[in-house]
Design a protein around this motif. Structure first.
Motif, PDB file in Angstrom:
ATOM      1  N   ARG A  96       0.387   3.407  34.086  1.00 37.29           N
ATOM      2  CA  ARG A  96       1.206   3.130  32.806  1.00 37.29           C
ATOM      3  C   ARG A  96       2.130   4.009  32.578  1.00 37.29           C
ATOM      4  O   ARG A  96       2.471   5.354  33.131  1.00 37.29           O
ATOM      5  CB  ARG A  96       0.096   3.827  31.800  1.00 37.29           C
ATOM      6  N   TYR A  97       3.308   3.540  32.034  1.00 30.89           N
ATOM      7  CA  TYR A  97       4.619   4.119  32.059  1.00 30.89           C
ATOM      8  C   TYR A  97       5.243   3.820  30.664  1.00 30.89           C
ATOM      9  O   TYR A  97       4.755   3.016  29.734  1.00 30.89           O
ATOM     10  CB  TYR A  97       5.698   3.325  32.965  1.00 30.89           C
ATOM     11  N   ARG A  98       5.877   4.755  30.479  1.00 30.79           N
ATOM     12  CA  ARG A  98       6.673   4.938  28.766  1.00 30.79           C
ATOM     13  C   ARG A  98       8.029   5.535  29.147  1.00 30.79           C
ATOM     14  O   ARG A  98       8.268   6.642  29.330  1.00 30.79           O
ATOM     15  CB  ARG A  98       5.966   5.915  27.747  1.00 30.79           C
ATOM     16  N   ASN A  99       9.113   4.509  29.282  1.00 29.27           N
ATOM     17  CA  ASN A  99      10.619   4.790  29.687  1.00 29.27           C
ATOM     18  C   ASN A  99      10.582   5.427  30.643  1.00 29.27           C
ATOM     19  O   ASN A  99      11.296   6.874  30.770  1.00 29.27           O
ATOM     20  CB  ASN A  99      10.977   5.583  28.349  1.00 29.27           C
ATOM     21  N   ARG A 100       9.859   5.205  31.731  1.00 25.23           N
ATOM     22  CA  ARG A 100      10.094   5.915  33.183  1.00 25.23           C
ATOM     23  C   ARG A 100      11.059   5.314  33.924  1.00 25.23           C
ATOM     24  O   ARG A 100      11.133   4.103  34.029  1.00 25.23           O
ATOM     25  CB  ARG A 100       8.646   5.948  33.709  1.00 25.23           C
ATOM     26  N   PRO A 101      12.012   6.067  34.672  1.00 18.46           N
ATOM     27  CA  PRO A 101      12.993   5.580  35.609  1.00 18.46           C
ATOM     28  C   PRO A 101      12.271   4.449  36.631  1.00 18.46           C
ATOM     29  O   PRO A 101      11.153   4.883  37.045  1.00 18.46           O
ATOM     30  CB  PRO A 101      13.604   6.651  36.030  1.00 18.46           C
ATOM     31  N   LEU A 102      12.894   3.437  36.769  1.00 15.00           N
ATOM     32  CA  LEU A 102      12.448   2.449  38.143  1.00 15.00           C
ATOM     33  C   LEU A 102      12.396   3.348  39.234  1.00 15.00           C
ATOM     34  O   LEU A 102      11.259   2.934  39.876  1.00 15.00           O
ATOM     35  CB  LEU A 102      13.228   1.296  37.950  1.00 15.00           C
ATOM     36  N   SER A 103      13.117   4.227  39.536  1.00 17.68           N
ATOM     37  CA  SER A 103      13.069   4.831  41.018  1.00 17.68           C
ATOM     38  C   SER A 103      11.560   5.354  40.990  1.00 17.68           C
ATOM     39  O   SER A 103      10.962   5.540  42.220  1.00 17.68           O
ATOM     40  CB  SER A 103      14.115   5.912  41.026  1.00 17.68           C
ATOM     41  N   GLN A 104      10.916   6.311  40.020  1.00 18.62           N
ATOM     42  CA  GLN A 104       9.699   6.719  40.037  1.00 18.62           C
ATOM     43  C   GLN A 104       8.578   5.695  40.011  1.00 18.62           C
ATOM     44  O   GLN A 104       7.753   5.936  40.687  1.00 18.62           O
ATOM     45  CB  GLN A 104       9.584   7.749  39.112  1.00 18.62           C
ATOM     46  N   VAL A 105       9.036   4.686  39.308  1.00 18.69           N
ATOM     47  CA  VAL A 105       7.810   3.435  39.455  1.00 18.69           C
ATOM     48  C   VAL A 105       7.633   3.017  40.853  1.00 18.69           C
ATOM     49  O   VAL A 105       6.283   2.740  41.205  1.00 18.69           O
ATOM     50  CB  VAL A 105       8.142   2.494  38.406  1.00 18.69           C
ATOM     51  N   LEU A 106       8.649   2.769  41.412  1.00 19.80           N
ATOM     52  CA  LEU A 106       8.795   2.238  42.846  1.00 19.80           C
ATOM     53  C   LEU A 106       8.312   3.421  43.684  1.00 19.80           C
ATOM     54  O   LEU A 106       7.179   2.930  44.737  1.00 19.80           O
ATOM     55  CB  LEU A 106      10.139   1.868  43.407  1.00 19.80           C
ATOM     56  N   ALA A 107       8.340   4.568  43.267  1.00 14.57           N
ATOM     57  CA  ALA A 107       7.831   5.600  44.352  1.00 14.57           C
ATOM     58  C   ALA A 107       6.177   5.703  44.144  1.00 14.57           C
ATOM     59  O   ALA A 107       5.503   5.862  45.153  1.00 14.57           O
ATOM     60  CB  ALA A 107       8.309   7.086  43.968  1.00 14.57           C
ATOM     61  N   ASP A 108       5.758   5.529  42.881  1.00 14.16           N
ATOM     62  CA  ASP A 108       4.381   5.362  42.780  1.00 14.16           C
ATOM     63  C   ASP A 108       3.686   4.141  43.393  1.00 14.16           C
ATOM     64  O   ASP A 108       2.597   4.224  44.010  1.00 14.16           O
ATOM     65  CB  ASP A 108       3.949   5.229  41.222  1.00 14.16           C
ATOM     66  N   LEU A 109       4.258   3.172  43.374  1.00 12.78           N
ATOM     67  CA  LEU A 109       4.013   1.885  43.822  1.00 12.78           C
ATOM     68  C   LEU A 109       3.767   1.891  45.509  1.00 12.78           C
ATOM     69  O   LEU A 109       3.062   1.513  46.119  1.00 12.78           O
ATOM     70  CB  LEU A 109       4.836   0.644  43.730  1.00 12.78           C
ATOM     71  N   GLN A 110       4.861   2.642  46.202  1.00 14.48           N
ATOM     72  CA  GLN A 110       4.890   3.146  47.289  1.00 14.48           C
ATOM     73  C   GLN A 110       3.640   3.538  47.973  1.00 14.48           C
ATOM     74  O   GLN A 110       3.216   3.249  49.074  1.00 14.48           O
ATOM     75  CB  GLN A 110       6.198   3.541  47.761  1.00 14.48           C
ATOM     76  N   ARG A 111       3.182   4.470  47.122  1.00 18.62           N
ATOM     77  CA  ARG A 111       1.815   5.110  47.709  1.00 18.62           C
ATOM     78  C   ARG A 111       0.528   4.039  47.849  1.00 18.62           C
ATOM     79  O   ARG A 111      -0.433   4.484  48.216  1.00 18.62           O
ATOM     80  CB  ARG A 111       1.348   6.273  46.704  1.00 18.62           C
ATOM     81  N   HIS A 112       0.654   2.915  47.073  1.00 12.74           N
ATOM     82  CA  HIS A 112      -0.325   1.997  47.213  1.00 12.74           C
ATOM     83  C   HIS A 112      -0.045   0.753  48.130  1.00 12.74           C
ATOM     84  O   HIS A 112      -0.833  -0.094  48.093  1.00 12.74           O
ATOM     85  CB  HIS A 112      -0.623   1.547  45.884  1.00 12.74           C
ATOM     86  N   GLN A 113       1.034   0.871  49.056  1.00 13.59           N
ATOM     87  CA  GLN A 113       1.369  -0.249  50.013  1.00 13.59           C
ATOM     88  C   GLN A 113       1.904   0.263  51.219  1.00 13.59           C
ATOM     89  O   GLN A 113       2.599   1.335  51.105  1.00 13.59           O
ATOM     90  CB  GLN A 113       2.085  -1.555  49.468  1.00 13.59           C
ATOM     91  N   LYS A 114       1.665  -0.329  52.284  1.00 14.77           N
ATOM     92  CA  LYS A 114       2.295  -0.005  53.731  1.00 14.77           C
ATOM     93  C   LYS A 114       3.693  -0.635  53.955  1.00 14.77           C
ATOM     94  O   LYS A 114       4.405   0.318  54.490  1.00 14.77           O
ATOM     95  CB  LYS A 114       1.459  -0.731  54.863  1.00 14.77           C
ATOM     96  N   ASP A 115       3.861  -1.735  53.423  1.00 14.07           N
ATOM     97  CA  ASP A 115       5.391  -2.095  53.215  1.00 14.07           C
ATOM     98  C   ASP A 115       6.246  -1.137  52.736  1.00 14.07           C
ATOM     99  O   ASP A 115       5.922  -0.894  51.534  1.00 14.07           O
ATOM    100  CB  ASP A 115       5.533  -3.489  52.763  1.00 14.07           C
ATOM    101  N   ARG A 116       7.439  -0.897  53.293  1.00 10.81           N
ATOM    102  CA  ARG A 116       8.458  -0.093  52.450  1.00 10.81           C
ATOM    103  C   ARG A 116       9.190  -0.643  51.654  1.00 10.81           C
ATOM    104  O   ARG A 116      10.024  -1.775  51.701  1.00 10.81           O
ATOM    105  CB  ARG A 116       9.330   0.508  53.688  1.00 10.81           C
ATOM    106  N   LEU A 117       9.192  -0.025  50.149  1.00 12.64           N
ATOM    107  CA  LEU A 117      10.055  -0.592  49.410  1.00 12.64           C
ATOM    108  C   LEU A 117      11.480   0.069  49.544  1.00 12.64           C
ATOM    109  O   LEU A 117      11.647   1.464  49.458  1.00 12.64           O
ATOM    110  CB  LEU A 117       9.551  -0.107  47.810  1.00 12.64           C
ATOM    111  N   VAL A 118      12.431  -0.812  49.410  1.00 15.11           N
ATOM    112  CA  VAL A 118      13.889  -0.240  49.450  1.00 15.11           C
ATOM    113  C   VAL A 118      14.758  -0.633  48.475  1.00 15.11           C
ATOM    114  O   VAL A 118      14.714  -1.666  48.202  1.00 15.11           O
ATOM    115  CB  VAL A 118      14.647  -0.993  51.055  1.00 15.11           C
TER     116      VAL A 118
END
Length: 325
Positions: A255-277
């Motif tokens: 859940r996010y409220r006005n959160r920078p996309l860079s932090q959102v991607l960092a959170d999603l990265q913890r849940h997948q093996k493919d590297r988000l660039v």
């Protein structure tokens, strides 16, 4: 660089990180930079953490098992990490460290999770902890108090009553429990480290050793805040929309409220093996408000594509590029 060298480097980083007294914020930033150089770096570091998690369990290895591992030829592929494979890594870790006279990996009360893995544990004092993906922590107790050293990731603490105080040390911050259930998330994906604290029950006090002149910040049930290392005080306290919005990652939601996309991607990265660039750094400054699924990442990508001027491109190299459209 060959895989064995990367493996030894990962083990070296983990051994250093296991000593909170000598691990600094600068060390953590250097580690995060090393992890981003190649996907293999993150793979080997997570494997070392998983090894440590296995070893922390009582009776994880006996002499017969170690003998069987030593008799096996080295594995030729590391695509999956079975318990047998982790056993081999663990024995290799012990042999490597004992040769240097260091037995840190044999210590108990250290816990870690891998990619897309969450885990519930009970600490020796009875405190219940729910670890998010790619989270590592170490628990220690003395006559004067109980301390959890959160090294990376996020965790929810349901603190057990005890005569001695309980606190979570996360980088330069300290969260002191005042009879609570609370969450601490430690980030190293920004120019400065960041800690996020939210409270479900009771109260906590948040302080920073880097800014000792700042009075302790008290958070009560339903409140949360963020404190960046470059700031002398945390952001204004905010209220969670409802009790169900507390630590939603436990239910496979972010859940996010006005959160920078860079932090959102960092959170999603913890849940997948493919590297988000993220190919365009400017995109990282865009803000996200809403809820994303960690159990259906394609759905999460689609949701972000619908609200932001970007697209996700899956590459054959095990990489997911985030592009402007």
């Amino acid at each position: 660089m060959d895989r064995e060298t990367v493996r030894q480097q990962a083990m070296h980083w983990l051994v250093r990180k296991l000593n909170p007294a000598e691990w600094s914020a600068e060390d953590e930033r250097h580690l995060q930079s090393w992890l981003k150089i190649r996907p293999e770096h993150l793979d080997e570091f997570l494997a070392a953490q998983a090894t440590l998690a296995v070893m922390s369990q009582p009776g994880a290895f006996d002499r017969a098992e170690i003998a069987r591992v030593l008799a096996r030829p080295p594995a030729t592929s590391r695509q999956t990490f079975t318990r047998r494979h982790l056993s081999g890594l663990a024995v290799a870790a012990v042999l490597t460290l004992s040769a240097a006279g260091v037995w840190i990996l044999q210590s108990r009360n250290t816990y870690a999770t891998g990619i897309a893995e969450t885990r519930q544990i009970t600490l020796p004092d009875g405190t219940r902890v729910h670890l998010d993906a790619q989270t590592s922590l170490h628990y220690e107790a003395t006559g004067s108090g109980r301390t959890v050293h959160l090294r990376h990731g996020a965790a929810v603490f349901q603190v057990a009553p005890h005569p001695t105080p309980f606190k979570v040390a996360a980088d330069t911050w300290s969260v002191r429990d005042i009879g609570t259930t609370f969450q601490v998330l430690l980030r190293h994906d920004a120019p400065h480290g960041t800690v996020e604290v939210g409270v479900a029950e009771g109260e906590v006090e948040l302080t920073s050793e880097r800014h000792p002149a700042t009075p302790p910040v008290r958070l009560s049930a339903g409140e949360e805040t963020t404190w960046e290392d470059g700031s002398d005080r945390p952001s204004d306290k905010t209220q969670t929309a409802s009790p169900g919005d507390f630590a939603t990652w436990r239910d496979g939601r972010l859940r996010y409220r006005n959160r920078p996309l860079s932090q959102v991607l960092a959170d999603l990265q913890r849940h997948q093996k493919d590297r988000l660039v993220l190919l365009d750094p400017e995109l990282g400054r865009l803000t996200v408000t809403g809820t994303l699924s960690t159990r259906d990442l394609k759905q999460a990508y689609t949701a972000l594509e619908q609200i932001l001027p970007l697209r996700f491109a899956v590459q054959g190299s095990g990489e997911v590029q985030v592009l402007r459209r």
